[in-house]
Design an enzyme around this catalytic site. Structure first.
Site, short mmCIF file in Angstrom:
data_model
loop_
_atom_site.label_atom_id
_atom_site.label_comp_id
_atom_site.label_asym_id
_atom_site.label_seq_id
_atom_site.Cartn_x
_atom_site.Cartn_y
_atom_site.Cartn_z
N TYR A 211 0.89 -1.26 0.01
CA TYR A 211 0.04 0.07 0.05
C TYR A 211 0.76 1.55 0.03
O TYR A 211 0.51 2.20 -0.61
CB TYR A 211 -0.95 -0.12 1.00
CG TYR A 211 -2.26 -0.92 0.74
CD1 TYR A 211 -3.33 -0.17 0.17
CD2 TYR A 211 -2.11 -2.30 0.85
CE1 TYR A 211 -4.47 -1.05 -0.54
CE2 TYR A 211 -3.21 -3.12 0.23
CZ TYR A 211 -4.43 -2.30 -0.18
OH TYR A 211 -5.36 -3.17 -0.67
N GLU A 253 -8.91 -6.87 3.43
CA GLU A 253 -8.31 -8.27 2.75
C GLU A 253 -7.97 -8.99 3.69
O GLU A 253 -7.71 -10.26 3.49
CB GLU A 253 -7.26 -7.41 1.84
CG GLU A 253 -8.02 -6.97 0.52
CD GLU A 253 -6.99 -5.62 0.01
OE1 GLU A 253 -5.97 -5.73 0.06
OE2 GLU A 253 -7.70 -4.92 -0.86
C1 HEM Z 1 -6.13 2.66 -1.85
C2 HEM Z 1 -5.53 2.04 -2.56
C3 HEM Z 1 -6.01 1.11 -3.96
C4 HEM Z 1 -7.14 1.47 -4.75
C5 HEM Z 1 -8.10 2.36 -4.72
C6 HEM Z 1 -7.28 0.19 -5.50
C7 HEM Z 1 -8.25 0.25 -6.73
C8 HEM Z 1 -8.40 -0.87 -7.46
C9 HEM Z 1 -9.34 -0.98 -8.45
C10 HEM Z 1 -10.44 -0.14 -8.53
C11 HEM Z 1 -9.15 -2.24 -9.05
C12 HEM Z 1 -9.96 -2.77 -10.20
C13 HEM Z 1 -10.97 -3.81 -9.64
C14 HEM Z 1 -11.95 -4.44 -10.44
O1 HEM Z 1 -13.00 -3.93 -10.73
O2 HEM Z 1 -11.42 -5.53 -11.19
C15 HEM Z 1 -7.89 -2.65 -8.63
C16 HEM Z 1 -7.27 -3.91 -9.12
C17 HEM Z 1 -5.95 -4.17 -8.71
N1 HEM Z 1 -5.03 -3.76 -7.85
FE1 HEM Z 1 -5.82 -2.13 -6.51
N2 HEM Z 1 -6.09 -0.32 -5.60
C18 HEM Z 1 -5.33 0.04 -4.45
C19 HEM Z 1 -4.28 -0.36 -3.91
C20 HEM Z 1 -3.52 -1.66 -4.61
C21 HEM Z 1 -2.30 -1.97 -4.33
C22 HEM Z 1 -1.58 -1.52 -3.08
C23 HEM Z 1 -1.84 -3.10 -5.08
C24 HEM Z 1 -0.36 -3.86 -5.01
C25 HEM Z 1 0.32 -3.75 -6.15
C26 HEM Z 1 -2.86 -3.07 -5.97
C27 HEM Z 1 -3.00 -3.97 -7.04
C28 HEM Z 1 -3.92 -4.18 -7.66
C29 HEM Z 1 -3.95 -5.39 -8.63
C30 HEM Z 1 -2.96 -6.35 -8.76
C31 HEM Z 1 -5.48 -5.49 -9.26
C32 HEM Z 1 -5.78 -6.19 -10.36
C33 HEM Z 1 -5.59 -5.40 -11.86
C34 HEM Z 1 -5.57 -6.24 -13.02
O3 HEM Z 1 -6.59 -6.95 -13.12
O4 HEM Z 1 -4.65 -6.07 -13.85
N3 HEM Z 1 -4.13 -2.21 -5.77
N4 HEM Z 1 -7.44 -1.88 -7.79
#
Ligand code: HEM
Length: 261
Positions: A211, A253
């Site tokens: 994060y 999570e």
């Molecule tokens: C407050 C912080 C964060 C927000 C607001 C956020 C938001 C999001 C959103 C909106 C999605 C798409 C979900 C969906 O509809 O499938 C997503 C997917 C994802 N997030 Fe985050 N995220 C955050 C933090 C993180 C962190 C720390 C990581 C670590 C590296 C991360 C890694 C990912 C990954 C790997 C996906 C899947 C993306 C894909 O399918 O290519 N996120 N996140």
């Protein structure tokens, strides 16, 4: 199964062997007891099941009831057999492998730290940035991923790069950031969104320690894209707001990792 056997108000005694139920593959878990300080769950892992390396934000004790396996705790292997008890301090990376059907009780202690209230000033500033985020959101998140993949290439493997190339992932993140700015004082309205994202994060093995990486890159992108509009006050407010949102995801999570453990 994933059901709670009793509440903390009820007297409760059980023979653990009677509660054990192995799936044909993977894991079945059952919450035995949960109160505001602790949670006791029974985990039943089918032969050959592995739980990849992860961490818990709470102190944990596992007590093996039956079966054999291996616990890798900070790189050190511990043989699991009936009667073995292992204490794992919070945030210690660990992985489990069941050599044969393996049942253990996981006891989580220590309440998560009380949530820090976001200051009214931060709420006001963050809400006032919602229109700019609507306008520049995707530019900010596209830049954020560019910065992150350059500075922290190790996280790239978790992402679907085609969703980066066609802009869908930056668009999803921009919508999430905008929704947060709009509802920072009413997180209940974001419940469905938080659930969807948290499940996707668990699927892609996002960890609490990642994060700060996303936070640093997002804040840098906000600063670059907004230029002079990114006042010190605005940046301070978004730093506080991001931490609060990160805490919401980390806690949710953590629960999902524990029940899918
Ligand atoms: C407050 C912080 C964060 C927000 C607001 C956020 C938001 C999001 C959103 C909106 C999605 C798409 C979900 C969906 O509809 O499938 C997503 C997917 C994802 N997030 Fe985050 N995220 C955050 C933090 C993180 C962190 C720390 C990581 C670590 C590296 C991360 C890694 C990912 C990954 C790997 C996906 C899947 C993306 C894909 O399918 O290519 N996120 N996140």
């Amino acid at each position: 199964m994933n059901n709670t056997v009793t509440s903390s108000n009820d007297f409760f005694a059980a023979t653990l062997q009677d509660l054990i139920e192995y799936p044909t593959s993977g894991i079945l878990s059952k919450v035995l007891l949960k109160d505001k300080n602790s949670q006791y769950s029974l985990f039943c892992l089918a032969t050959g099941t592995t739980i990849d390396k992860h961490t818990s934000t709470r102190n944990a004790v596992i007590t093996i009831i039956e079966g054999t396996g291996n616990l890798n705790l900070e790189g050190k292997d511990i043989a699991l057999a009936p009667g073995v008890l292992v204490f794992m301090p919070a945030n210690t990376p660990h992985a489990v492998q069941a050599q044969e059907n393996l049942a253990f009780v996981l006891s989580l202690s220590e309440t998560l730290p009380a949530k820090k209230e976001i200051s009214q000033q931060t709420i006001d500033i963050v809400k006032s940035t919602a229109p700019i985020l609507k306008q520049h959101g995707q530019k900010i998140t596209t830049r954020m991923y560019e910065i992150m993949f350059h500075k922290h290439p190790e996280v790239k493997a978790q992402f679907d790069m085609s969703a980066q190339a066609n802009g869908t992932q930056p668009a999803r993140l921009a919508t999430a950031v905008y929704s947060y700015a709009t509802h920072i004082d009413d997180l209940k309205a974001l419940k469905a969104m938080v659930e969807k994202i948290a499940h996707r994060h668990v699927e892609t093995h996002v960890l609490p320690e990642e994060y700060p990486i996303v936070g640093e890159c997002l804040l840098q992108a906000i600063k670059e894209v907004l230029g002079d509009a990114a006042t010190e006050e605005l940046m301070t407010a978004w730093t506080e707001a991001y931490q609060a949102l990160a805490e919401v995801f980390i806690n949710r999570e953590q629960q999902l990792y524990q029940t899918t453990f």
